[in-house]
Design a protein around this motif. Structure first.
Motif, PDB file in Angstrom:
ATOM      1  N   GLU A 125      -7.797   8.006  -0.198  1.00  0.00           N
ATOM      2  CA  GLU A 125      -8.627   8.532   1.445  1.00  0.00           C
ATOM      3  C   GLU A 125      -7.287   9.512   1.806  1.00  0.00           C
ATOM      4  N   GLY A 126      -6.424   9.214   1.525  1.00  0.00           N
ATOM      5  CA  GLY A 126      -5.766  11.236   2.445  1.00  0.00           C
ATOM      6  C   GLY A 126      -4.843  10.533   2.416  1.00  0.00           C
ATOM      7  N   ARG A 127      -4.004   8.894   2.773  1.00  0.00           N
ATOM      8  CA  ARG A 127      -3.242   8.175   3.165  1.00  0.00           C
ATOM      9  C   ARG A 127      -2.206   8.923   2.460  1.00  0.00           C
ATOM     10  N   VAL A 128      -0.343   8.195   3.097  1.00  0.00           N
ATOM     11  CA  VAL A 128       0.986   8.329   2.381  1.00  0.00           C
ATOM     12  C   VAL A 128       0.822   6.867   2.240  1.00  0.00           C
ATOM     13  N   ALA A 129       1.861   6.919   1.231  1.00  0.00           N
ATOM     14  CA  ALA A 129       2.687   5.064   1.267  1.00  0.00           C
ATOM     15  C   ALA A 129       4.602   5.680   1.223  1.00  0.00           C
ATOM     16  N   ILE A 130       5.025   4.512   2.142  1.00  0.00           N
ATOM     17  CA  ILE A 130       6.076   4.565   1.924  1.00  0.00           C
ATOM     18  C   ILE A 130       6.269   3.619   0.991  1.00  0.00           C
ATOM     19  N   LEU A 131       7.433   3.607   0.588  1.00  0.00           N
ATOM     20  CA  LEU A 131       7.916   2.726  -1.128  1.00  0.00           C
ATOM     21  C   LEU A 131       9.551   2.638  -0.378  1.00  0.00           C
ATOM     22  N   VAL A 132      10.024   1.185  -0.056  1.00  0.00           N
ATOM     23  CA  VAL A 132      11.022   1.018  -0.124  1.00  0.00           C
ATOM     24  C   VAL A 132      11.498   0.314  -0.813  1.00  0.00           C
ATOM     25  N   ASP A 134       4.239   5.025  16.106  1.00  0.00           N
ATOM     26  CA  ASP A 134       4.186   6.362  17.151  1.00  0.00           C
ATOM     27  C   ASP A 134       4.342   5.356  19.371  1.00  0.00           C
ATOM     28  N   ASP A 135       4.116   3.867  18.484  1.00  0.00           N
ATOM     29  CA  ASP A 135       4.703   3.247  20.118  1.00  0.00           C
ATOM     30  C   ASP A 135       5.568   2.663  19.943  1.00  0.00           C
ATOM     31  N   PRO A 136       6.119   2.877  20.264  1.00  0.00           N
ATOM     32  CA  PRO A 136       7.315   2.029  19.851  1.00  0.00           C
ATOM     33  C   PRO A 136       7.279   0.261  20.744  1.00  0.00           C
ATOM     34  N   TYR A 137       6.483  -0.071  21.971  1.00  0.00           N
ATOM     35  CA  TYR A 137       6.665  -1.825  22.456  1.00  0.00           C
ATOM     36  C   TYR A 137       4.780  -1.960  21.576  1.00  0.00           C
ATOM     37  N   THR A 138       3.994  -1.922  21.461  1.00  0.00           N
ATOM     38  CA  THR A 138       2.471  -2.283  20.899  1.00  0.00           C
ATOM     39  C   THR A 138       3.289  -3.447  19.924  1.00  0.00           C
ATOM     40  N   PRO A 139       2.477  -4.731  20.018  1.00  0.00           N
ATOM     41  CA  PRO A 139       2.752  -5.916  19.239  1.00  0.00           C
ATOM     42  C   PRO A 139       1.309  -5.129  18.095  1.00  0.00           C
ATOM     43  N   PHE A 140       0.482  -4.402  18.172  1.00  0.00           N
ATOM     44  CA  PHE A 140      -0.058  -4.161  16.986  1.00  0.00           C
ATOM     45  C   PHE A 140       0.858  -3.494  15.708  1.00  0.00           C
ATOM     46  N   ALA A 141       0.214  -3.347  14.434  1.00  0.00           N
ATOM     47  CA  ALA A 141       1.094  -3.074  13.783  1.00  0.00           C
ATOM     48  C   ALA A 141       0.192  -1.643  13.377  1.00  0.00           C
ATOM     49  N   LEU A 142       0.920  -0.811  13.132  1.00  0.00           N
ATOM     50  CA  LEU A 142       0.791   0.843  13.514  1.00  0.00           C
ATOM     51  C   LEU A 142       1.008   1.615  12.302  1.00  0.00           C
ATOM     52  N   LEU A 143       2.073   0.420  11.536  1.00  0.00           N
ATOM     53  CA  LEU A 143       1.497   0.408  10.017  1.00  0.00           C
ATOM     54  C   LEU A 143       1.138  -0.369   8.608  1.00  0.00           C
ATOM     55  N   LEU A 162      -3.251   3.308  22.170  1.00  0.00           N
ATOM     56  CA  LEU A 162      -2.580   4.066  20.332  1.00  0.00           C
ATOM     57  C   LEU A 162      -2.905   4.844  19.293  1.00  0.00           C
ATOM     58  N   ARG A 163      -1.888   5.394  18.705  1.00  0.00           N
ATOM     59  CA  ARG A 163      -2.362   6.089  17.701  1.00  0.00           C
ATOM     60  C   ARG A 163      -1.674   5.931  16.299  1.00  0.00           C
ATOM     61  N   SER A 164      -1.579   6.074  15.194  1.00  0.00           N
ATOM     62  CA  SER A 164      -1.031   6.053  14.196  1.00  0.00           C
ATOM     63  C   SER A 164      -0.799   7.234  12.678  1.00  0.00           C
ATOM     64  N   VAL A 214       7.147  -5.294  -0.235  1.00  0.00           N
ATOM     65  CA  VAL A 214       6.194  -4.659   0.691  1.00  0.00           C
ATOM     66  C   VAL A 214       5.804  -3.770   0.921  1.00  0.00           C
ATOM     67  N   VAL A 215       4.984  -2.477   0.968  1.00  0.00           N
ATOM     68  CA  VAL A 215       4.630  -1.096   0.835  1.00  0.00           C
ATOM     69  C   VAL A 215       3.918  -0.590   2.027  1.00  0.00           C
ATOM     70  N   LEU A 216       4.522   0.041   2.858  1.00  0.00           N
ATOM     71  CA  LEU A 216       3.525   1.398   4.401  1.00  0.00           C
ATOM     72  C   LEU A 216       3.003   1.386   3.682  1.00  0.00           C
ATOM     73  N   LEU A 217       1.701   1.916   4.561  1.00  0.00           N
ATOM     74  CA  LEU A 217       1.108   2.779   4.264  1.00  0.00           C
ATOM     75  C   LEU A 217       0.504   3.467   5.682  1.00  0.00           C
ATOM     76  N   ALA A 218      -0.133   4.215   6.225  1.00  0.00           N
ATOM     77  CA  ALA A 218      -0.232   5.762   7.656  1.00  0.00           C
ATOM     78  C   ALA A 218      -0.713   6.543   6.477  1.00  0.00           C
ATOM     79  N   PRO A 219      -1.739   7.038   7.846  1.00  0.00           N
ATOM     80  CA  PRO A 219      -2.417   6.227   9.003  1.00  0.00           C
ATOM     81  C   PRO A 219      -3.496   4.764   8.372  1.00  0.00           C
ATOM     82  N   THR A 220      -2.780   4.060   9.698  1.00  0.00           N
ATOM     83  CA  THR A 220      -3.890   2.834   9.803  1.00  0.00           C
ATOM     84  C   THR A 220      -5.293   2.812  10.875  1.00  0.00           C
TER      85      THR A 220
END
Lengths: 593, 313
Positions: free
Chosen positions: A286-293, A262-271, A480-482, A298-304
């Protein structure tokens, strides 16, 4: 750079489609655009076209053979050497078609017209076969490891799922180690990874949507969610954000993380990212989505939420009391790793009056021999520590060990003895370093970076600088928002029902709702009143019966009676009594009192 | 006063203090009233910066020039104001529990030093003196006028009354607790002599030879609370000036407002003693009569007479 400019120019020029040509066709423009082509019914034409597309690709195998019947029909196999399972290709496809079909069905009347149907229905001994008439599908299939069978006279290719390549076996998780809980972790192959999730959630509502991202690499990306639990808006948002990615290659999920956050410059991990299937399954529930590549474990999880950087999967497997204590420890670690060096600098160089006299004297004695100002000294020690950490990670393991031992000895012992660094500085820096590892990896990276920022501010203004740093960081985090969920939820904005999983890890029987902002509609996670209670014995049972509570266990909720729900930081249970007559409620109240 | 302000706010949903005077009083007079408020908020904000910084400067870093403090405070306030009310509120929400817990903790840690007899005799000075001296605290609480700027941004404006009252009562409770605690420690005469009695109170905490020098905690509380306050006022100012000038986005105003505030900050007082005198004797009456009670009452009365705005409050 050349690629980038070309992309930009062509994006302006082209409305849609023709993507492959755009990104590959720079150096050699001989590759024809095949994205919209259809197969022809002439085998030779098809093979010529494919050979043209795969020219100079030495790993693509073309194999022509005959379907042994009276009317001999030509067949051709196309596959990638190394990605297709050779034994399956030769045994289940070639052997079956050229030798076994005539033996098994000698009476069958095979003509050019029904050859395709016959091959598919009776010839191929492959578990997964699909048809396609598009050249693009054929090319994708061959490059993904499938084996394509072309039948002369038919403009349709049979795509056989006979994949088999060298892959790592499933091993222990490298990034999140647990004492109690499953050990397995994801590997580099997407299909294996989805199977690991499916093994945990055996439900048709577990949806796995596939995307192909990366116009050159054509990487498989899967969007995984549980329909009915993940909110529709979240899934649509994730789909949109993935679909708008236009890039030449996706080699790791980090590419996607930076393109969708969501925020392009933040140092925090938003996923959040993880390599543990159990964590992914828990997040999906818990109702989130996962992005597998494909190509990365390493799998991404959002929102965080931010608080998740101090949670581990083990928190939910081990006793809640113990894990609550550990969580407080981790919070302390988070705070220490951010502020310990700065606090030290502030106290030593700005506010010595804050130290108790004995400690002040001992530190003053140490510092007398040290030539550098405390800020420079701390900064140098921090940099030295980061150096040790970095070399320890990058070097081959045996050498890495040697480096860390040497570095620890030299910096820990020699530097202090030589009077170059005060022992207190070493202690503080080491404490902050150790504390940073108690936080989840992505969180600790952020904190280590911000530590320098705070240290710098502190060196200018002492305690006020430290507070400035903290306030700026918290303000930034509050902004911040994820995927639309506030990053500091449930602390700010306050979600009192979800405080059950922040500092305290409530027991499972009390965590019967999913995080409120994330799972918008479907919040219930379990039945109410699951709190185990020993059955009342003897006289007590008589009392319960008198109160009209014959069935079910009476459950008592102190928060409902003594405090308005709004004021409870975490509600242990919102339970209801089985019988809701005023009399029984009163009795319950009295008996509890 | 809170009821007055909230009543006004609810009458004009979606409009702030800088916008509805125009509807009530007409364009010219409305702009003038809004400008008056803008001025008052400038002054208020500068006073807040001043008191926030003079505490730190006088008691901890007497040699550092004030400009350095202002620079730090302005960076924090502008950063918060840039992100807007929601972020300020969330930041505050995160810090508030720590602040409250620390204040209560300080109070309880200093209990051993208290002498209840110091609180006696009550009402010694008589009723008139009592009323007169409540003006200053009343004016502080009167800053609830700021609320008139947030009401349009509340998710549930219907609860504004409750929120405002709860806020005032909570603040008053903490304030009372601190004052009583400090007077019980030092006796009224001594308290009046200190510039920062709470700081001195925190300094004398000694527990088990280990918990000493609690003024550190005080600095942290003061910084956090002060910055939050200043950030909020800064945001109000930025928003107000943008609305007064009719801008669509308030962000371009952050820098000009910061510059004006810096200048005002450096100009308003010559030193800490003058500042004290001003805050105790001039400021309360000035702001209480004109801005916190007078103008809101006037606005509400005119609005009621002219029948402008929605019916509520």
């Amino acid at each position: 750079m050349a690629f980038l400019t070309r992309t930009r120019r062509s994006r302006r020029a082209k409305p849609a489609g023709n993507e492959q040509n755009r990104s590959t066709g720079g150096r050699e423009s001989t590759v024809p655009s095949f994205r919209d082509m259809a197969l022809s019914s002439d085998l030779d034409a098809n093979l010529d076209r494919l050979k043209e597309i795969f020219r100079d690709c030495s790993d693509i195998v073309f194999r022509e053979f005959l379907f042994a019947q009276k009317e001999q029909i030509r067949l051709a196999l196309v596959y990638t050497d190394g990605l297709a399972d050779k034994s399956q290709v030769s045994e289940q496809i070639m052997r079956a078609l050229s030798l076994e079909v005539p033996v098994a069905a000698p009476e069958a009347e095979i003509t050019r017209a029904n050859a395709l149907h016959f091959v598919k229905m009776r010839g191929l001994c492959i578990h997964q076969v699909r048809e396609s008439a598009r050249v693009a599908d054929v090319v994708d299939a061959v490059l993904s490891g499938d084996t394509v069978l072309l039948v002369d006279g038919h403009a349709v290719a049979l795509i056989n799922g006979a994949r088999g390549w060298e892959m790592r076996s499933i091993q222990d998780s490298q990034t999140e180690v647990v004492v109690r809980g499953p050990r397995e972790s994801f590997i580099e192959t997407l299909r294996v990874n989805t199977s690991l999730i499916r093994r945990k959630i055996k439900n048709p509502n577990l949806k796995i949507e596939m995307f192909k991202l990366g116009e050159v690499t054509r990487t498989d990306v899967a969007l995984v969610y549980i329909k009915g639990i993940a909110s529709v808006g979240l899934v649509a948002e994730a789909r949109n954000r993935l679909a708008r990615i236009k890039i030449d290659g996706v080699l790791e999920s980090g590419y996607i993380e930076e393109l969708v956050q969501d925020d392009p410059y933040t140092p925090f991990a938003l996923l959040h990212h993880t390599d543990r299937p159990d964590r992914v399954a828990a997040y999906l529930l818990e109702g989130r989505v996962a992005i597998l590549v494909d190509g990365t474990p390493v799998v991404l999880l959002a929102p965080t939420l931010f608080i998740e950087s101090i949670q581990t999967p083990e928190d939910y497997y081990e006793k809640s009391q113990f894990m609550t204590a550990i969580r407080m420890l981790r919070l302390l670690a988070l705070f220490l790793s951010l502020t310990a060096p700065s606090f030290y600098v502030a106290i030593i160089s700005f506010h010595h009056e804050m130290l108790p006299t004995a400690l002040l004297l001992s530190i003053a004695a140490q510092r007398e021999a040290v030539p550098l100002p405390v800020f420079v000294e701390t900064l140098l020690m921090e940099i030295a520590f980061e150096l040790i950490r970095e070399t320890g990670i990058r070097l081959p393991r045996p050498i890495g060990m040697a480096v860390s031992i040497v570095a620890a000895l030299i910096i820990g012992e020699a530097a202090v003895q030589a009077g170059m660094v005060a022992a207190a500085t070493v202690i503080v820096v080491a404490l902050a370093a150790i504390a940073s590892f108690a936080v989840y990896y992505s969180g600790s990276v952020t904190v280590r970076l911000l530590r320098f920022f705070v240290l710098l501010l502190t060196s200018v203004m002492g305690l006020l600088g430290l507070m400035t740093g903290i306030i700026l960081i918290v303000t930034h985090m509050a902004s911040l928002r994820s995927f639309g969920i506030p990053y500091l939820y449930p602390v700010a904005p306050l979600g009192s029902a979800d405080m059950k999983d922040v500092i305290v890890r409530a027991p499972w029987w009390a965590m019967f709702t999913r995080p409120g902002l994330i799972s918008k509609k479907n919040r219930r996670r379990m039945a109410q009143g699951l709190k185990p209670e020993p059955l009342p014995t003897g006289g007590e049972r008589h009392c319960w019966r008198k109160a009209g509570l014959t069935a079910g266990r009476p459950v008592f909720c102190w928060s409902r009676f003594f405090l308005p729900a709004r004021f409870c930081l975490f509600r242990f249970s919102l339970c209801s009594t089985p019988v809701r007559t005023p009399g029984s409620q009163l009795f319950l109240l009295l008996s509890a009192a | 006063m809170a009821r007055l302000v909230v009543g006004l706010g609810l009458r004009f949903p979606g409009k702030t203090l800088f916008q509805y005077p125009e509807i009530i009083l007409g364009k010219a007079a409305g702009k003038a009233v809004a400008l008056l408020y803008l001025w008052w908020f400038f002054q208020n904000c500068a006073e807040n910066y001043r008191s926030f910084i003079s505490f730190l400067a006088v008691s901890f870093m007497p040699e550092t020039p004030l400009m350095v403090f202002v620079a730090f405070a302005l960076i924090m306030a502008s950063y918060g104001a840039y992100y807007g009310l929601e972020v300020i509120a969330r930041t505050n929400q995160l810090f508030l529990p720590f602040v409250i817990v620390s204040v209560v903790l300080l109070f309880f840690l200093s209990v051993p030093e208290m002498t209840v007899n110091n609180l006696l005799p009550v009402f010694e000075a008589g009723m008139i003196h009592l009323v007169k001296s409540t003006a200053a605290p009343l004016a502080w609480f009167g800053e609830v006028v700021t609320f008139a700027v947030f009401i349009p941004y509340l998710n549930r404006p219907g609860q504004a009354h409750r929120v405002a009252l709860f806020g005032i009562l909570g603040t008053a409770a903490i304030y009372e607790m601190t004052v009583i605690g400090i007077i019980a420690i030092f006796s009224p005469a001594l308290t009046a002599g200190y510039l920062f009695p709470v700081l001195n109170g925190a300094r004398i905490i000694h527990l088990a030879n280990f918990l000493e020098r609690m003024e550190l905690v005080l600095v942290v509380i003061w910084t956090v609370a002060g910055v939050m306050r200043v950030t909020l006022l800064h945001w109000v100012l930025v928003l107000g000036s943008a609305q007064w000038l009719g801008l669509k986005d308030y962000r371009p105003m952050i820098l000009p407002v910061a510059v004006i505030l810096t200048a005002l900050f450096m100009l308003i007082h010559k030193g800490i003693l003058e500042e004290y005198y001003f805050l105790a004797w001039v400021w309360p009456l000035y702001s209480l009569i004109i801005f916190e009670a007078g103008l809101p009452f006037l606005l509400l009365a005119v609005a009621a007479i002219r029948g402008v705005g929605g019916k509520s409050g």
